[in-house]
Design an enzyme around this catalytic site. Structure first.
Site, mmCIF file in Angstrom:
data_model
loop_
_atom_site.group_PDB
_atom_site.id
_atom_site.type_symbol
_atom_site.label_atom_id
_atom_site.label_comp_id
_atom_site.label_asym_id
_atom_site.label_seq_id
_atom_site.Cartn_x
_atom_site.Cartn_y
_atom_site.Cartn_z
ATOM 1 N N ASP A 245 2.801 12.766 16.198
ATOM 2 C CA ASP A 245 3.111 12.709 14.761
ATOM 3 C C ASP A 245 1.845 12.815 13.919
ATOM 4 O OD1 ASP A 245 4.877 12.684 12.642
ATOM 5 O OD2 ASP A 245 4.944 10.507 12.490
ATOM 6 N N PHE B 30 7.934 3.669 9.563
ATOM 7 C CA PHE B 30 8.829 2.631 10.072
ATOM 8 C C PHE B 30 8.968 1.415 9.167
ATOM 9 C CE2 PHE B 30 7.550 4.684 14.149
ATOM 10 C CZ PHE B 30 8.800 5.204 14.441
ATOM 11 N N LEU C 271 0.832 -1.207 0.000
ATOM 12 C CA LEU C 271 0.000 0.000 0.000
ATOM 13 C C LEU C 271 0.860 1.247 0.000
ATOM 14 C CD1 LEU C 271 -2.563 -1.074 2.738
ATOM 15 C CD2 LEU C 271 -3.097 -0.666 0.342
HETATM 16 O O1 ACK Z 1 -1.533 7.132 1.593
HETATM 17 P P1 ACK Z 1 -1.612 5.652 1.556
HETATM 18 O O2 ACK Z 1 -2.179 4.990 0.380
HETATM 19 O O3 ACK Z 1 -2.294 5.117 2.915
HETATM 20 O O4 ACK Z 1 -0.176 5.105 1.864
HETATM 21 C C1 ACK Z 1 0.012 4.877 3.212
HETATM 22 C C2 ACK Z 1 0.804 3.616 3.387
HETATM 23 O O5 ACK Z 1 -0.088 2.574 3.779
HETATM 24 C C3 ACK Z 1 1.916 3.754 4.425
HETATM 25 O O6 ACK Z 1 1.406 4.228 5.626
HETATM 26 C C4 ACK Z 1 -1.410 3.051 3.811
HETATM 27 N N1 ACK Z 1 -2.050 2.519 5.012
HETATM 28 C C5 ACK Z 1 -1.508 2.490 6.258
HETATM 29 N N2 ACK Z 1 -2.371 1.926 7.119
HETATM 30 C C6 ACK Z 1 -3.478 1.583 6.415
HETATM 31 C C7 ACK Z 1 -4.729 0.976 6.762
HETATM 32 N N3 ACK Z 1 -5.004 0.625 8.027
HETATM 33 N N4 ACK Z 1 -5.630 0.797 5.801
HETATM 34 C C8 ACK Z 1 -5.359 1.176 4.524
HETATM 35 N N5 ACK Z 1 -4.201 1.765 4.138
HETATM 36 C C9 ACK Z 1 -3.272 1.967 5.075
HETATM 37 C C10 ACK Z 1 -1.358 4.565 3.798
#
Ligand code: ACK
Length: 292
Positions: free
Chosen positions: A139, A25, A20
């Site tokens: 943060d 981290f 994603l």
């Molecule tokens: O902006 P994004 O597409 O949304 O890219 C970041 C990436 O992972 C690194 O943080 C996505 N992400 C993080 N946690 C979640 C979650 N719980 N559900 C869906 N996307 C997430 C975030």
């Protein structure tokens, strides 16, 4: 607790296609559990800087938190060198991905933006005031706000969060962590953090949501960066923010003189004006050396 093999199966062996994005981290993957439930799997990079201490910090903190504006932690995996966190999957990913994307930004109409601002404020108020332990997130930023299928915001990433005792109002740290642009001046410069440091980050976020611009390029035509005009004591608490956001009639105090600003002349020297008592001001000239 999840086993490493369960997570390998859920994420297609942490395949690139399931990635994603990259969190503070380490990479985050989309996973699917055997019962069909979608999850987000945060695999901490070995040299991520988030050691076992921060990892355990994040787990113990979020495991106890329950609020609809906070991302839910479903479990974790610690196996050998591997440290992994498993969260509920939020279909619309982060606010960052909407706000600063020229196409998707059109999906954020005013009502949605107001709902997002209110949701973040409620989540933060819960952390500061209503959760069992008082928490400073440290943060807060657009990429740490995730959106569910109905665009409801959820605060994520508690790796830097700190628990505060009930009678503790501020703390000092030698290890300043966070994200430039969202860090309050007193924290970035002197390592002092408190609820008001989160309120500062919330303020920056609010400006970004309303303007649709990243604060890192937030320099007005008058040479003043908006984020330099703040002072911890003048910031409201999250309860006051909620009340400002939810009441139709609100008494707003007259704006005060800026607390601190640095303006840059063309020669490269900076005029720093520091107002300590709002009445008198001291001007200091600082020459800043810059590379050509
Ligand atoms: O902006 P994004 O597409 O949304 O890219 C970041 C990436 O992972 C690194 O943080 C996505 N992400 C993080 N946690 C979640 C979650 N719980 N559900 C869906 N996307 C997430 C975030």
């Amino acid at each position: 607790m999840f086993s490493f093999s369960e997570l390998v199966a859920a994420t297609d062996d942490f395949s690139f296609a399931r990635r994603l994005g990259e969190g503070g981290f380490g990479p985050v993957y989309k996973g699917v559990l055997p019962d069909g439930q979608q999850v987000a799997v945060k695999r901490l990079a070995r040299h991520s800087g988030q050691g076992l201490e921060e990892f355990m910090n994040e787990i113990t903190l979020i495991a106890e938190l329950q609020h609809s504006n906070l991302v839910r932690l479903l479990g974790c995996c610690i196996q050998g060198e591997e440290k992994i966190l498993i969260y509920e999957y939020l279909t619309n990913t982060s606010l960052d991905a909407f706000l600063f994307d020229s196409t998707r930004v059109y999906l954020l109409d005013w009502q949605r933006r107001i709902n997002i601002i209110e949701g973040i404020a409620q989540g933060l108020l819960y952390l500061h005031k209503y959760s069992r332990v008082r928490i400073i997130h440290r943060d807060l930023k657009a990429s740490n706000i995730l959106l569910d299928e109905s665009m409801k915001p959820k605060i994520s990433d508690f790796g830097m969060a700190r628990i505060f005792g009930q009678d503790e109002s501020r703390a000092n740290t030698k290890r300043v962590v966070g994200t430039y642009g969202y860090m309050s001046p007193e924290y970035a410069m002197n390592g002092i953090f408190s609820e008001k440091s989160d309120v500062y980050s919330f303020g920056v976020l609010l400006l970004e949501i309303v303007s649709g611009r990243k604060n890192t390029v937030f320099v007005s035509s008058t040479n003043l960066s908006l984020i330099e005009l703040e002072h911890a004591a003048d910031r409201p608490t999250m309860s006051e923010v909620i009340s400002m956001l939810t009441s139709d009639v609100m008494f707003l105090p007259d704006p005060k003189q800026p607390a601190f600003y640095v303006s840059k002349s063309e020669s490269g020297s900076s005029q720093a004006e520091i107002r300590s008592d709002r009445g008198s001001s001291n001007c200091v000239s600082i020459t800043v050396m810059e590379p050509r």
